[in-house]
Design a protein around this motif. Structure first.
Motif, short mmCIF file in Angstrom:
data_model
loop_
_atom_site.label_atom_id
_atom_site.label_comp_id
_atom_site.label_asym_id
_atom_site.label_seq_id
_atom_site.Cartn_x
_atom_site.Cartn_y
_atom_site.Cartn_z
N ARG A 80 78.25 86.24 115.36
CA ARG A 80 79.67 86.11 115.04
C ARG A 80 80.15 84.69 115.31
O ARG A 80 79.71 84.02 116.24
N ALA A 81 81.07 84.26 114.46
CA ALA A 81 81.63 82.91 114.63
C ALA A 81 82.42 82.83 115.93
O ALA A 81 83.07 83.80 116.35
N THR A 82 82.35 81.67 116.58
CA THR A 82 83.06 81.50 117.85
C THR A 82 84.56 81.32 117.65
O THR A 82 85.35 81.54 118.55
N LYS A 83 84.96 80.90 116.45
CA LYS A 83 86.37 80.78 116.15
C LYS A 83 86.66 81.35 114.77
O LYS A 83 85.76 81.48 113.93
N LYS A 84 87.91 81.68 114.54
CA LYS A 84 88.30 82.30 113.29
C LYS A 84 88.18 81.31 112.14
O LYS A 84 88.73 80.21 112.18
N THR A 85 87.43 81.69 111.12
CA THR A 85 87.25 80.84 109.94
C THR A 85 87.44 81.68 108.68
O THR A 85 87.40 82.92 108.72
N SER A 86 87.63 81.00 107.56
CA SER A 86 87.76 81.72 106.30
C SER A 86 86.40 82.29 105.91
O SER A 86 85.35 81.74 106.29
N PRO A 87 86.36 83.39 105.15
CA PRO A 87 85.09 84.01 104.77
C PRO A 87 84.21 83.04 103.99
O PRO A 87 84.70 82.23 103.20
N ASP A 88 82.92 83.12 104.23
CA ASP A 88 81.97 82.35 103.44
C ASP A 88 81.67 83.16 102.19
O ASP A 88 80.79 84.02 102.19
N ALA A 89 82.43 82.91 101.13
CA ALA A 89 82.36 83.76 99.95
C ALA A 89 82.57 82.95 98.69
O ALA A 89 83.09 81.83 98.73
#
Length: 377
Positions: A80-89
Motif C-alpha cells: 500500500r502507498a504510504t500517502k494518498k495518491t491518485s489511482p494508477d490507471a
C-alpha cells in the motif's frame, strides 16, 4: 456556479463481431513490479470486470469481445502507498484483437500499441490537453475567489464567461476532429460530446452525415442514427410519436389514450437521482393542474430486473399518475422512438398531440403549464 446534472442514457459504442476475443498484454519496465491489474468495461449496457496478476512486471488480460468499447485499467501494487495518491490507471479502448501496453514508470503514462482506435483517442487527447489545462486554471480561479468579496458575483461571472468561451473553442476542436476523421470509431464518441447530454439534433446530424458508411452502418452508428431521427421527430411543433408501453399491471397504454389533454411525458428511472429530485415538482404541478385538462405519463427506463425498485420508487415518491416501463430503452421502446439520450427528459404535448415544450425543469414546469393553460382558456 450552477452545475447541470444529468445521467447519461446512451450505451458505450458497440460494434458486433461474434465470438471474438480481446487480448491486452502489458509490460512494466520495472521487472520487480508486482500486484494486480483490474479492467472494467461495458458490453450491452452491462459492466464487466477482468483482472490479472502482475508477475515480474508482466500481465495479460483476455476475454470475449463482440464489440469496440471503452475500458478503465488500474494497477494496484501489493504494498500500500504510504500517502494518498491518485489511482494508477488509464482509459483505453478494447476491440477484437490484441493490444500492447508498455509502462515506463506507471500505468497512467503508459503507451498503447496495436490499436487504431487507441491511436485516434490519443490524437484527440493531444488536441484537447491544452484546453483541459486551461479549464483547470479557470476552475482554480473560480475556487480562489474570496466568498466575502464585495464583488463576488462580478468575479464569478467574469470567470464563467471565460469558461463558456473555452467550451465553444473545445467544441470547435471536436467538430474538426470528426470532420478530419470520418472513418474513426472515436468520432461517434466525439459527436456525443459536441451535441451535449441532451443531443443537439442539428449539430449531431450535421457531423453524423460526414462519417464514413462503415461507421454509419456499424451497430452503434445505427443506434445514433435512430437517436437523431427520434430527436428530429420530437422537435417542438411536431406531432408526438405514438408509443405503447406496459403499465405497473402489465396493461399496454397508448399515448392516444390521453388525447384531448395536455400531457407531460416524463422519462426517468428509479436509480436516477436528478429524476427523483424533480418528482416533488412534478407532483406539485400534477396536483395543481390535474383538474384543468393536464396529466403526466411517467416512462421508466429501468431494466426488467429492476422492476421492484421501479415500483418502490413510484410508491416512495408518491406519484399518482400513469407509470409505464420501457425496459428496452436502448433498442426499440418509447425512449428510442423519442431519441432520449439522457434522463430526466420530458415532452409536453397538447390536446391535439403536438409537442409544445421539451425538457422542462424546476419552476419552469409549473410556469410553462400555467402560461399554456392561461392562453388556452
Amino acid at each position: 456556479m450552477t452545475k447541470n446534472i444529468f445521467i447519461l442514457v446512451a450505451l458505450l459504442p458497440l460494434f458486433a463481431h461474434a465470438q471474438q476475443q480481446y487480448v491486452v498484454k502489458g509490460n512494466f519496465h520495472d521487472t520487480k513490479r508486482t500486484g494486480k491489474v483490474y479492467l472494467t468495461y461495458k458490453i450491452g449496457g452491462l459492466t464487466r470486470a477482468d483482472s490479472a496478476v502482475v508477475t515480474s512486471g508482466v500481465f495479460e488480460l483476455s476475454g470475449p469481445m463482440p464489440a469496440v468499447t471503452s475500458g478503465y485499467l488500474q494497477f494496484v501494487g501489493l504494498q500500500r502507498a504510504t500517502k494518498k495518491t491518485s489511482p494508477d490507471a488509464i482509459i483505453l479502448y478494447l476491440e477484437p484483437g490484441q493490444i500492447s501496453i508498455v509502462a515506463n514508470d506507471s500505468l497512467k503514462h503508459a503507451t498503447i500499441k496495436g490499436s487504431k482506435v487507441n491511436d485516434d483517442y490519443l490524437n484527440l487527447n493531444n488536441l484537447d490537453e491544452p484546453l483541459k489545462m486551461e479549464l483547470n486554471r479557470y476552475r482554480e480561479q473560480y475556487s480562489a475567489i474570496p466568498k466575502h468579496a464585495p464583488d463576488l458575483i462580478q468575479q464569478q461571472q467574469a470567470v464563467q464567461v471565460k469558461m463558456k468561451e473555452l467550451a465553444e473553442r473545445r467544441k470547435l476542436v471536436y467538430k474538426n476532429f470528426v470532420r478530419d476523421n470520418p472513418n474513426s470509431y472515436i468520432s461517434l464518441f466525439v459527436i456525443r460530446d459536441v451535441a451535449g447530454p441532451y443531443m443537439d439534433q442539428e449539430n449531431g446530424a450535421e457531423l453524423f452525415a460526414g462519417l464514413s458508411d462503415r461507421i454509419k452502418n456499424s451497430p452503434d452508428g445505427k443506434q445514433m442514427k435512430t437517436m437523431l431521427d427520434g430527436l428530429a421527430r420530437t422537435a417542438k411543433g411536431n406531432m408526438a410519436p405514438v408509443f405503447s408501453q406496459p403499465d405497473t399491471a402489465g396493461k399496454i397504454v397508448y399515448l392516444t389514450d390521453f388525447k384531448g389533454k395536455y400531457v407531460l411525458v416524463d422519462f426517468w428511472a428509479s436509480w436516477c437521482h436528478p429524476c427523483r429530485a424533480e418528482n416533488p415538482r412534478l407532483l406539485k404541478a400534477y396536483n395543481r393542474f390535474k383538474d384543468k385538462g393536464f396529466s403526466i405519463v411517467g416512462i421508466s427506463i429501468d431494466q426488467e430486473k429492476m422492476r421492484n425498485a421501479w415500483l418502490k420508487a413510484i410508491k416512495d415518491d408518491g406519484m399518482p399518475w400513469t407509470q409505464l416501463i420501457d425496459a428496452n430503452a436502448d433498442k426499440n421502446g418509447a425512449a428510442a422512438l423519442y431519441g432520449v439520450k439522457a434522463i430526466p427528459s420530458n415532452f409536453l404535448i397538447n390536446p391535439e398531440g403536438k409537442i409544445v415544450a421539451r425538457n422542462l425543469r424546476g419552476e419552469d414546469i409549473e410556469k410553462t403549464i400555467e402560461r399554456i393553460l392561461k392562453d388556452e382558456y
